[in-house]
Design a protein around this motif. Structure first.
Motif, PDB file in Angstrom:
ATOM      1  N   THR A 123      44.704  19.606  40.863  1.00  0.00           N
ATOM      2  CA  THR A 123      44.976  19.904  42.269  1.00  0.00           C
ATOM      3  C   THR A 123      45.747  18.770  42.932  1.00  0.00           C
ATOM      4  O   THR A 123      46.645  19.005  43.753  1.00  0.00           O
ATOM      5  CB  THR A 123      43.654  20.153  43.019  1.00  0.00           C
ATOM      6  OG1 THR A 123      42.997  21.299  42.441  1.00  0.00           O
ATOM      7  CG2 THR A 123      43.897  20.439  44.496  1.00  0.00           C
ATOM      8  N   ASP A 124      45.427  17.517  42.579  1.00  0.00           N
ATOM      9  CA  ASP A 124      46.160  16.375  43.142  1.00  0.00           C
ATOM     10  C   ASP A 124      47.630  16.421  42.741  1.00  0.00           C
ATOM     11  O   ASP A 124      48.517  16.178  43.562  1.00  0.00           O
ATOM     12  CB  ASP A 124      45.527  15.059  42.659  1.00  0.00           C
ATOM     13  CG  ASP A 124      44.149  14.831  43.258  1.00  0.00           C
ATOM     14  OD1 ASP A 124      43.837  15.471  44.275  1.00  0.00           O
ATOM     15  OD2 ASP A 124      43.393  14.015  42.700  1.00  0.00           O
ATOM     16  N   ALA A 125      47.900  16.724  41.472  1.00  0.00           N
ATOM     17  CA  ALA A 125      49.282  16.794  40.999  1.00  0.00           C
ATOM     18  C   ALA A 125      50.034  17.937  41.672  1.00  0.00           C
ATOM     19  O   ALA A 125      51.207  17.809  42.036  1.00  0.00           O
ATOM     20  CB  ALA A 125      49.302  16.959  39.483  1.00  0.00           C
ATOM     21  N   LEU A 126      49.361  19.063  41.872  1.00  0.00           N
ATOM     22  CA  LEU A 126      49.990  20.215  42.522  1.00  0.00           C
ATOM     23  C   LEU A 126      50.310  19.901  43.974  1.00  0.00           C
ATOM     24  O   LEU A 126      51.367  20.286  44.492  1.00  0.00           O
ATOM     25  CB  LEU A 126      49.056  21.422  42.429  1.00  0.00           C
ATOM     26  CG  LEU A 126      49.624  22.771  42.840  1.00  0.00           C
ATOM     27  CD1 LEU A 126      50.892  23.100  42.069  1.00  0.00           C
ATOM     28  CD2 LEU A 126      48.577  23.859  42.638  1.00  0.00           C
ATOM     29  N   ALA A 127      49.429  19.175  44.645  1.00  0.00           N
ATOM     30  CA  ALA A 127      49.670  18.788  46.041  1.00  0.00           C
ATOM     31  C   ALA A 127      50.888  17.874  46.150  1.00  0.00           C
ATOM     32  O   ALA A 127      51.672  17.971  47.113  1.00  0.00           O
ATOM     33  CB  ALA A 127      48.433  18.099  46.614  1.00  0.00           C
ATOM     34  N   HIS A 170      38.049  24.145  46.146  1.00  0.00           N
ATOM     35  CA  HIS A 170      39.060  23.288  46.754  1.00  0.00           C
ATOM     36  C   HIS A 170      40.422  23.452  46.094  1.00  0.00           C
ATOM     37  O   HIS A 170      41.330  22.657  46.346  1.00  0.00           O
ATOM     38  CB  HIS A 170      38.620  21.822  46.676  1.00  0.00           C
ATOM     39  CG  HIS A 170      37.443  21.507  47.548  1.00  0.00           C
ATOM     40  ND1 HIS A 170      36.641  20.408  47.359  1.00  0.00           N
ATOM     41  CD2 HIS A 170      36.929  22.150  48.620  1.00  0.00           C
ATOM     42  CE1 HIS A 170      35.684  20.381  48.275  1.00  0.00           C
ATOM     43  NE2 HIS A 170      35.831  21.435  49.046  1.00  0.00           N
ATOM     44  N   SER A 171      40.576  24.456  45.249  1.00  0.00           N
ATOM     45  CA  SER A 171      41.853  24.669  44.582  1.00  0.00           C
ATOM     46  C   SER A 171      42.907  25.131  45.585  1.00  0.00           C
ATOM     47  O   SER A 171      42.597  25.765  46.597  1.00  0.00           O
ATOM     48  CB  SER A 171      41.716  25.724  43.476  1.00  0.00           C
ATOM     49  OG  SER A 171      40.766  25.321  42.518  1.00  0.00           O
ATOM     50  N   ILE A 172      44.166  24.803  45.298  1.00  0.00           N
ATOM     51  CA  ILE A 172      45.280  25.255  46.136  1.00  0.00           C
ATOM     52  C   ILE A 172      45.552  26.721  45.837  1.00  0.00           C
ATOM     53  O   ILE A 172      45.697  27.114  44.671  1.00  0.00           O
ATOM     54  CB  ILE A 172      46.531  24.397  45.873  1.00  0.00           C
ATOM     55  CG1 ILE A 172      46.265  22.954  46.331  1.00  0.00           C
ATOM     56  CG2 ILE A 172      47.750  24.986  46.573  1.00  0.00           C
ATOM     57  CD1 ILE A 172      47.375  21.992  46.006  1.00  0.00           C
ATOM     58  N   GLN A 173      45.604  27.534  46.882  1.00  0.00           N
ATOM     59  CA  GLN A 173      45.782  28.977  46.727  1.00  0.00           C
ATOM     60  C   GLN A 173      47.242  29.366  46.986  1.00  0.00           C
ATOM     61  O   GLN A 173      47.874  28.848  47.908  1.00  0.00           O
ATOM     62  CB  GLN A 173      44.862  29.735  47.705  1.00  0.00           C
ATOM     63  CG  GLN A 173      43.391  29.356  47.586  1.00  0.00           C
ATOM     64  CD  GLN A 173      42.809  29.733  46.242  1.00  0.00           C
ATOM     65  OE1 GLN A 173      43.069  30.820  45.719  1.00  0.00           O
ATOM     66  NE2 GLN A 173      42.001  28.846  45.668  1.00  0.00           N
ATOM     67  N   PHE A 174      47.756  30.283  46.178  1.00  0.00           N
ATOM     68  CA  PHE A 174      49.127  30.759  46.329  1.00  0.00           C
ATOM     69  C   PHE A 174      49.138  32.203  46.812  1.00  0.00           C
ATOM     70  O   PHE A 174      48.202  32.960  46.570  1.00  0.00           O
ATOM     71  CB  PHE A 174      49.883  30.686  44.997  1.00  0.00           C
ATOM     72  CG  PHE A 174      50.142  29.292  44.513  1.00  0.00           C
ATOM     73  CD1 PHE A 174      51.138  28.514  45.079  1.00  0.00           C
ATOM     74  CD2 PHE A 174      49.382  28.748  43.483  1.00  0.00           C
ATOM     75  CE1 PHE A 174      51.383  27.234  44.641  1.00  0.00           C
ATOM     76  CE2 PHE A 174      49.620  27.467  43.032  1.00  0.00           C
ATOM     77  CZ  PHE A 174      50.628  26.700  43.614  1.00  0.00           C
ATOM     78  N   HIS A 175      50.234  32.572  47.513  1.00  0.00           N
ATOM     79  CA  HIS A 175      50.516  33.958  47.849  1.00  0.00           C
ATOM     80  C   HIS A 175      51.741  34.395  47.057  1.00  0.00           C
ATOM     81  O   HIS A 175      52.461  33.566  46.484  1.00  0.00           O
ATOM     82  CB  HIS A 175      50.787  34.126  49.353  1.00  0.00           C
ATOM     83  CG  HIS A 175      49.623  33.754  50.220  1.00  0.00           C
ATOM     84  ND1 HIS A 175      48.408  34.392  50.155  1.00  0.00           N
ATOM     85  CD2 HIS A 175      49.492  32.795  51.173  1.00  0.00           C
ATOM     86  CE1 HIS A 175      47.576  33.867  51.027  1.00  0.00           C
ATOM     87  NE2 HIS A 175      48.200  32.886  51.655  1.00  0.00           N
TER      88      HIS A 175
END
Length: 299
Positions: free
Chosen positions: A214-218, A28-33
């Motif tokens: 992940t919450d903080a990044l969102a 469920h991690s946020i993925q970057f390009h």
């Protein structure tokens, strides 16, 4: 249902159980390009042939092994699937062992083994119930992604889970990290045990086991998308120097109790007891003084 990533069979003695393999976990991690920051154009990895100096489509790309300089033998996916070993198409159970006999460092990612068709239903249930009644796990060998692996089969509710395992020679000797050899007192051990007791839980449910990164990044992504100020980062706590280990343990116990709403002043950590002068020696000194006085008078 998660997608099938491999299909084959479990080999359990002379019993064969057709199965499909699906991942038991999800990310469920946020993925970057990667982007070109000047114009935010997407940066992509292109596959270029060294000899022809041109981009190659995936249909022209295959595997190869360089056995000498500039000497390569090509290996196709079909050849890998038809390797001359029994574990290429089956998960072969080798033994059954108690779970506690396996070092957790050897256990890796997990997969659900799904019975493939009605013919697999009964033998799958048989293996599941046999594992439950024996209180053991199965150790198996299988071949995926160009290598033979060791695996552990265990139960999770009504499903059989396959965990990939590391081979014994893949685990480094813990002596390589040079563990400390400091002396620890019995009072310090009792203090640590008291802290462990206060921090013991029955399960891993609770806010402390959520992915706050992940919450903080969102929140940062949402703020930038709406052109709002970024959320302020909390001041990191500076780790203090441990001058008195017993005092640190005592304070940790009090904090753990306070976080659970308990009275932080009820429990006291074990304290070092001061050495007392033995009573026998004191009495002996008094007796000596009396004897000396009597001798003086008689003289």
């Amino acid at each position: 249902m998660p997608r099938t990533i491999w299909s084959g069979a479990i080999s359990f003695g002379l019993v064969t159980i057709p199965i499909r393999v699906a991942s038991a976990t999800e990310n469920h991690s946020i993925q970057f390009h990667q982007y070109h920051l000047e114009d935010m154009g997407r940066v992509r990895v292109r596959k270029i042939c060294d000899l022809e100096d041109r981009e190659i489509p995936q249909s022209e790309i295959g595997k190869g092994y360089e056995y000498a300089k500039d000497q390569v033998v090509a290996i196709s996916d079909a050849e890998l699937q038809d390797l001359p070993l029994p574990t290429a198409k089956a998960i072969e159970i080798q033994a059954f062992v108690p779970l506690e006999s396996i070092d957790p460092i050897r256990i890796a990612e997990g997969y659900y083994l799904v019975p493939d068709g009605q013919v697999a239903a009964k033998p799958y249930k048989l293996l599941r119930q046999a594992l439950a009644r024996s209180s053991k796990v199965a150790i198996a060998k299988y071949a995926w992604s160009g290598r033979e692996r060791l695996g552990l089969l265990r139960l999770r509710d009504d499903a059989i889970v396959l965990h990939a395992m590391r081979w014994p020679d893949e685990v480094r000797d813990p002596a390589a990290v040079d563990p400390p050899h400091e002396e620890i007192s019995e009072e310090e051990i009792e203090g640590a045990l008291a802290l462990i007791d206060r921090m013991t839980q029955d399960d891993l449910e609770g806010s402390e086991f959520t992915d706050t990164y992940t919450d903080a990044l969102a929140k940062i992504i949402e703020a930038k998308r709406e052109e709002k100020p970024l959320p302020e980062a909390p001041e990191p706590e500076q780790p203090g120097k441990v001058l008195d280990l017993m005092a640190a343990l005592n304070e940790s116990v009090q904090q753990a109790k306070a976080s659970r709403g308990e009275d932080a002043d009820v429990h006291e950590m074990p304290k070092k007891t001061a050495k007392k002068q033995p009573a026998k020696k004191t009495a002996a000194k008094k007796a000596t003084k009396k004897t000396t006085a009597r001798r003086s008078r008689s003289a």
